[in-house]
Design an enzyme around this catalytic site. Sequence first.
Site, PDB file in Angstrom:
ATOM      1  N   ASP A  68      24.714-116.397  34.423  1.00 36.27           N
ATOM      2  CA  ASP A  68      23.658-115.441  34.700  1.00 36.27           C
ATOM      3  C   ASP A  68      24.361-114.132  35.007  1.00 36.27           C
ATOM      4  OD1 ASP A  68      20.871-114.900  34.784  1.00 36.27           O
ATOM      5  OD2 ASP A  68      20.995-114.697  36.947  1.00 36.27           O
ATOM      6  N   THR A  69      23.759-113.059  34.559  1.00 35.03           N
ATOM      7  CA  THR A  69      24.363-111.739  34.709  1.00 35.03           C
ATOM      8  C   THR A  69      23.327-110.784  35.252  1.00 35.03           C
ATOM      9  OG1 THR A  69      25.904-112.109  32.885  1.00 35.03           O
ATOM     10  CG2 THR A  69      25.430-109.822  33.447  1.00 35.03           C
ATOM     11  N   GLY A 149      21.620-105.877  25.543  1.00 33.51           N
ATOM     12  CA  GLY A 149      21.179-105.588  26.907  1.00 33.51           C
ATOM     13  C   GLY A 149      21.421-104.127  27.269  1.00 33.51           C
TER      14      GLY A 149
END
Length: 191
Positions: A68-69, A149
């Site tokens: 997860d970022t 992103g």
Amino acid sequence: MNLVFATHNSNKLSEIQALMPNTIILKSLSDINCNEDIIEDAKTIAGNAMLKAKYVKENYTYDCFADDTGLEIEALNGEPGIYSARYAGEQRNSKDNMNKVLEKLKGKKNRNAKFKTVIALILNEKEYTFEGICKGTIIEEPRGDRGFGYDPIFQPEGYGQTFAEFSMELKGKISHRGKAVEKLLNFLHSI
């Protein structure tokens, strides 16, 4: 060694595969016929990564890892953080997310930010986490057509380009995800 990487994100999968040695056979969620959207409702990046890894282990029995970022921006009190993927809404649109960040930063001098990735690994019934951080700044307008992103608006410290202007190879060496993967690989080589 066979490992499942708990993601539906083809961009993340490509980045991780490029960093993996030939001794690790990486499978995606699609490869194991996991088509569910795994709920990420933890309060931390590490918690969300572990939720995904546990879901795969409990429901599909594979050893796996998940990441997860979050992008954390100083002037926005750490936002978007755990909400990075859906900052501008549940549609999870990268362009909308970037536009929201740029709008909220209008007129702010402090544009310091950091990407943080946590990889959660479940291997032989044990849990491990590996963290990678990349500091940088949010630029005024998007540049570059690579990456995904927030990459077009994030310029890492010491570089004059955004992540979206980097080759995948260079990004893999210096990025938050690259650093977390390096720690994961060092661990896997040590066991």
